[in-house]
Design a protein around this motif. Structure first.
Motif, short mmCIF file in Angstrom:
data_model
loop_
_atom_site.label_atom_id
_atom_site.label_comp_id
_atom_site.label_asym_id
_atom_site.label_seq_id
_atom_site.Cartn_x
_atom_site.Cartn_y
_atom_site.Cartn_z
N ASP A 6 0.70 -1.28 0.09
CA ASP A 6 0.06 0.26 0.13
C ASP A 6 0.76 1.00 0.06
O ASP A 6 0.64 2.14 -0.49
CB ASP A 6 -0.83 -0.08 1.19
CG ASP A 6 -2.14 -1.01 1.27
OD1 ASP A 6 -2.47 -1.53 0.01
OD2 ASP A 6 -2.57 -1.49 2.15
N HIS A 7 1.99 1.39 0.74
CA HIS A 7 3.10 2.45 0.68
C HIS A 7 3.77 2.69 -0.46
O HIS A 7 3.61 3.63 -0.84
CB HIS A 7 3.85 2.33 1.86
CG HIS A 7 4.82 3.47 2.12
ND1 HIS A 7 4.22 4.41 2.49
CD2 HIS A 7 6.03 3.61 1.84
CE1 HIS A 7 5.40 5.49 2.66
NE2 HIS A 7 6.66 4.98 2.15
N LYS B 41 1.18 3.27 -3.75
CA LYS B 41 -0.01 3.94 -3.53
C LYS B 41 -0.38 4.83 -4.77
O LYS B 41 -1.59 5.25 -4.92
CB LYS B 41 0.11 4.85 -2.04
CG LYS B 41 1.23 5.74 -2.19
CD LYS B 41 1.18 6.75 -0.99
CE LYS B 41 2.43 7.44 -0.64
NZ LYS B 41 2.70 7.91 0.60
N LYS B 42 0.54 5.33 -5.54
CA LYS B 42 0.36 6.18 -6.68
C LYS B 42 0.28 5.32 -7.90
O LYS B 42 0.23 6.04 -8.92
CB LYS B 42 1.46 7.09 -6.77
CG LYS B 42 1.51 8.21 -5.72
CD LYS B 42 2.65 9.15 -5.90
CE LYS B 42 2.62 10.16 -4.65
NZ LYS B 42 3.82 11.31 -4.90
N LYS C 77 0.40 -1.98 -7.76
CA LYS C 77 -0.16 -2.57 -6.39
C LYS C 77 -0.97 -3.88 -6.60
O LYS C 77 -0.68 -4.76 -6.02
CB LYS C 77 -1.23 -1.58 -5.91
CG LYS C 77 -1.67 -1.94 -4.67
CD LYS C 77 -2.49 -0.94 -4.03
CE LYS C 77 -3.34 -1.38 -2.73
NZ LYS C 77 -4.09 -0.38 -2.14
#
Length: 274
Positions: A48-49, A52-53, A58
């Motif tokens: 997630d970190h 995230k963009k 992901k």
């Protein structure tokens, strides 16, 4: 701890989340995936970190960590830490080979399982049980508590510090190995080790012994199993394994294969063939 890990405050927070999530590693086990869902769940703070963009990457990372995973529990967090550090490199370096992440995981599962099982289950558990049994034989009600403490305290400490150690080693050395070009050799070697491990597991876990034989005047003149062994020892398990692999490549559901093998085993047993 800061000297050992040399990671940022946010990364330490994510590593602690990973450690706690790792307790769910084998809460949802399937024959095809083993601890894959627990591994993926443990990796999610980093996924997630780092992505995230980039929703597409992901998604790829989540799928990537749903691959088969099985190793001894106390050392599993060490592999998680290394995988997290490689995900970090993958998010920063466009040329990073994402396939190397699962290759490294596969290459570490077997050796760490052997080490961990030998020490934690073969040594530590026996010592803990010996002390607890000695106390229990005298009527000491603390015997089971002592057993749990002796076994679990070292185990949990290894899991906790292994999380940080794996991430630190990964952050320190993966980038150097990648820049030197050794990552391609390492990935190929890891793939070979993984295939050897799968082959070894298949030969040990897939069994077939036929009961078919022919007799004349009360004397056995033909045993089919002996003939099969003369052609190739383990030829039927090998052919069955290759058939399942072929069907998997044809997108046949793993559940169909599992129930199919179970049904075939029952049928062969009822017909007295094997």
């Amino acid at each position: 701890m800061s000297k050992l890990t040399n990671v940022t405050k946010d990364e330490k927070k994510m590593l602690r989340k990973m450690f706690w999530r790792a307790f769910t590693l084998y809460t949802a086990v399937t024959p095809a995936k083993q601890g894959a869902s627990g591994f993926c769940y443990s990796m999610m703070p980093f996924i997630d970190h780092f992505y995230k963009k980039d929703p597409e990457k992901k998604k790829e990372a989540l799928v990537r960590h749903m691959a088969y995973f099985n190793t001894t529990i106390p050392l599993s967090t060490f592999i998680m830490g290394i995988a997290a550090s490689m995900e970090k490199q993958n998010s920063k370096n466009k040329d990073f080979d994402a396939n190397s992440i699962n290759a490294i995981k596969s290459s570490l599962m077997g050796p760490l399982a052997g080490i961990g099982d030998s020490f934690f289950w073969g040594v530590l558990r026996v010592i803990a049980a010996g002390i607890a049994v000695s106390m229990g034989s005298t009527g000491n009600i603390l015997a089971p508590i002592v057993f749990l403490l002796i076994f679990n305290i070292p185990t949990i400490l290894v899991r906790y510090y292994g999380t940080f150690l794996g991430y630190t080693l990964g952050s320190t050395y993966i980038e150097r190995v990648y820049q030197s070009g050794l990552i391609h050799i390492l990935t190929k070697a890891a793939g070979i080790v993984g295939l050897i491990m799968v082959g070894g597991m298949s030969s040990q876990m897939v069994k077939f012994q036929t009961k078919i034989s022919m007799s004349m005047q009360g004397a056995s003149v033909l045993k089919l199993q002996n003939m099969l062994d003369q052609i190739f020892v383990g030829i039927v398990p090998l052919l069955l394994t290759l058939l399942c692999f072929y069907l998997l490549n044809k997108k046949v559901s793993i559940n169909y294969l599992i129930f199919g093998v179970i049904g075939l085993s029952i049928l062969l047993s009822v017909l007295q063939i094997a």
